[in-house]
Design a protein around this motif. Structure first.
Motif, mmCIF file in Angstrom:
data_model
loop_
_atom_site.group_PDB
_atom_site.id
_atom_site.type_symbol
_atom_site.label_atom_id
_atom_site.label_comp_id
_atom_site.label_asym_id
_atom_site.label_seq_id
_atom_site.Cartn_x
_atom_site.Cartn_y
_atom_site.Cartn_z
ATOM 1 N N HIS A 67 24.638 73.820 24.001
ATOM 2 C CA HIS A 67 24.231 73.746 22.596
ATOM 3 C C HIS A 67 23.742 72.356 22.195
ATOM 4 N N GLY A 68 23.473 71.504 23.171
ATOM 5 C CA GLY A 68 22.911 70.196 22.875
ATOM 6 C C GLY A 68 23.763 69.331 21.985
ATOM 7 N N GLY A 69 25.079 69.517 22.030
ATOM 8 C CA GLY A 69 25.977 68.682 21.231
ATOM 9 C C GLY A 69 25.931 68.951 19.748
ATOM 10 N N SER A 70 25.306 70.052 19.319
ATOM 11 C CA SER A 70 25.141 70.328 17.890
ATOM 12 C C SER A 70 26.481 70.657 17.239
ATOM 13 N N PRO A 71 26.918 69.901 16.244
ATOM 14 C CA PRO A 71 28.246 70.105 15.641
ATOM 15 C C PRO A 71 28.523 71.531 15.164
ATOM 16 N N PRO A 72 27.541 72.227 14.549
ATOM 17 C CA PRO A 72 27.865 73.586 14.090
ATOM 18 C C PRO A 72 28.115 74.569 15.236
ATOM 19 N N LEU A 73 27.653 74.228 16.437
ATOM 20 C CA LEU A 73 27.726 75.155 17.560
ATOM 21 C C LEU A 73 28.783 74.776 18.594
ATOM 22 N N VAL A 74 29.304 73.557 18.502
ATOM 23 C CA VAL A 74 30.327 73.100 19.447
ATOM 24 C C VAL A 74 31.684 73.173 18.735
ATOM 25 N N THR A 75 32.479 74.151 19.096
ATOM 26 C CA THR A 75 33.746 74.357 18.402
ATOM 27 C C THR A 75 34.750 73.255 18.713
ATOM 28 N N ASN A 76 35.550 72.935 17.700
ATOM 29 C CA ASN A 76 36.586 71.922 17.903
ATOM 30 C C ASN A 76 37.744 72.537 18.687
ATOM 31 N N TRP A 77 38.590 71.667 19.238
ATOM 32 C CA TRP A 77 39.671 72.109 20.119
ATOM 33 C C TRP A 77 40.982 71.664 19.475
ATOM 34 N N THR A 78 41.445 72.454 18.527
ATOM 35 C CA THR A 78 42.608 72.042 17.744
ATOM 36 C C THR A 78 43.873 71.953 18.583
ATOM 37 N N ALA A 79 43.957 72.712 19.661
ATOM 38 C CA ALA A 79 45.187 72.733 20.463
ATOM 39 C C ALA A 79 45.493 71.389 21.114
ATOM 40 N N ILE A 80 44.448 70.562 21.341
ATOM 41 C CA ILE A 80 44.690 69.289 22.036
ATOM 42 C C ILE A 80 44.800 68.113 21.068
ATOM 43 N N GLN A 81 44.700 68.367 19.759
ATOM 44 C CA GLN A 81 44.781 67.263 18.805
ATOM 45 C C GLN A 81 46.059 66.437 18.939
ATOM 46 N N PRO A 82 47.234 67.067 19.200
ATOM 47 C CA PRO A 82 48.438 66.233 19.379
ATOM 48 C C PRO A 82 48.356 65.301 20.588
ATOM 49 N N ARG A 83 47.443 65.587 21.523
ATOM 50 C CA ARG A 83 47.286 64.735 22.708
ATOM 51 C C ARG A 83 46.028 63.870 22.616
ATOM 52 N N THR A 84 45.584 63.597 21.401
ATOM 53 C CA THR A 84 44.361 62.805 21.208
ATOM 54 C C THR A 84 44.435 61.476 21.944
ATOM 55 N N ASN A 85 45.550 60.764 21.826
ATOM 56 C CA ASN A 85 45.671 59.453 22.466
ATOM 57 C C ASN A 85 45.605 59.543 23.987
ATOM 58 N N THR A 86 46.065 60.646 24.544
ATOM 59 C CA THR A 86 45.977 60.829 25.996
ATOM 60 C C THR A 86 44.522 60.817 26.441
ATOM 61 N N PHE A 87 43.664 61.492 25.669
ATOM 62 C CA PHE A 87 42.232 61.489 25.976
ATOM 63 C C PHE A 87 41.609 60.115 25.697
ATOM 64 N N LEU A 88 41.937 59.533 24.541
ATOM 65 C CA LEU A 88 41.321 58.261 24.167
ATOM 66 C C LEU A 88 41.637 57.165 25.180
ATOM 67 N N ASN A 89 42.816 57.214 25.795
ATOM 68 C CA ASN A 89 43.157 56.213 26.808
ATOM 69 C C ASN A 89 42.238 56.281 28.022
ATOM 70 N N TYR B 107 39.138 56.634 27.867
ATOM 71 C CA TYR B 107 37.958 55.834 27.488
ATOM 72 C C TYR B 107 38.317 54.372 27.246
ATOM 73 N N LEU B 108 39.401 54.150 26.536
ATOM 74 C CA LEU B 108 39.740 52.792 26.110
ATOM 75 C C LEU B 108 40.383 51.961 27.216
ATOM 76 N N SER B 109 41.099 52.608 28.118
ATOM 77 C CA SER B 109 41.804 51.867 29.177
ATOM 78 C C SER B 109 41.622 52.555 30.534
ATOM 79 N N PRO B 110 40.401 52.654 31.016
ATOM 80 C CA PRO B 110 40.194 53.326 32.301
ATOM 81 C C PRO B 110 40.754 52.491 33.453
ATOM 82 N N ALA B 111 41.416 53.151 34.380
ATOM 83 C CA ALA B 111 41.938 52.438 35.549
ATOM 84 C C ALA B 111 40.782 51.926 36.402
ATOM 85 N N GLU B 112 41.030 50.831 37.096
ATOM 86 C CA GLU B 112 40.006 50.255 37.962
ATOM 87 C C GLU B 112 39.580 51.276 39.021
#
Length: 273
Positions: free
Chosen positions: A43-65, A67-72
């Protein structure tokens, strides 16, 4: 498009966590994570067509790490390093000259954490655009505010145009979009320009470039050079890196305006230091 396969990266990231403390979490979501990345691509990244993933919201920081702190030497760390070593000389979001020094998430990482290391969701952007874009994606009237640099391939052609109006010693200008665009593309360009404040930011560039043009033309006339031909040459040189680069848009407007060309060729020019 990024050289790293976005779906394969999910597989690689999960594999690197086989023996880690988050192994069970990542193994459990691998299939759905991959499917959601594929949905993004389809869907080319289009917000109306790319559904959000509410089930993983409590693990947001796990995903953000990731990006923010990738291991060497991690899969995502190598991907991020490769994308930051780009050779762009303009911002692909606005066309302003200068090397964009940050990566932007087309769908914001805090709202869509599972796309925070998805290569097709990342692209270089200048600081001014990133500040203006923030975490916006769209609203009820415009479900998608922004051009996607990988999927909206129509922006490979010129979509920005400039109108310069007399008096040419102190002209007014309007930055807009070219005629003939598909209506949906035209709406997207307008919202993109509005949300990134491109016309307002172009104003300072235009004033400086206009003064530079008058000095340059004065030197051409003093050297008995063919002013229209020289300006056409400058426009042609500005084709790279983009037809929407601010220099090219400016010189196209000058060269395509017969009244301005006549002024630059024959009128008495104001003196700018």
């Amino acid at each position: 498009m990024p050289t790293v396969d976005s779906v394969q990266l999910v597989v690689d990231v999960v594999a690197e966590r086989t023996n880690g403390r988050n192994a069970a979490f990542f193994n459990g979501i691998q299939q759905e994570w991959s499917q959601r990345v594929q949905q993004y691509i389809d869907h080319g990244g289009s917000p109306p067509l790319v559904t959000n993933w509410t089930a993983i919201q409590p693990r947001t920081n796990t995903f953000l790490n990731l990006y923010l702190s990738p291991a060497e030497n991690s899969a995502q760390g190598q991907m991020l390093e490769t994308m930051r070593q780009h050779e762009l000389t303009i911002c692909p979001a606005c066309g302003e000259l200068g090397r964009p020094n940050t990566l932007d998430h087309y769908l914001p990482k805090n709202l869509y954490p599972h796309f925070c290391i998805t290569p097709v969701n990342l692209f270089p952007m200048c600081d001014a655009c990133q500040l203006a874009k923030g975490t916006k994606v769209g609203d009820a009237q415009s479900p998608r505010f922004f051009i996607h640099p990988y999927f909206d391939t129509f922006v490979g052609e010129q979509v920005l145009c400039l109108e310069i109006n007399a008096p040419f010693d102190a002209p007014a200008f309007t930055l807009g979009i070219v005629n003939g665009l598909d209506p949906s593309h035209a709406r997207l360009i307008r919202s993109h320009m509005r949300e990134l404040a491109i016309e307002r930011r172009y104003a300072s560039f235009f004033r400086n470039q206009h003064r530079r043009l008058l000095r340059l033309v004065g030197a051409m006339r003093a050297a008995s050079q063919d002013v229209p031909q020289m300006l056409m040459t400058i426009r042609q040189a500005a084709v790279e890196p983009s037809l929407n680069a601010w220099d090219y848009v400016f010189y196209s407007a000058v060269c395509d305006n017969p009244d301005m060309i006549d002024y630059l060729t024959n009128a008495q020019l104001p003196q700018y230091l």
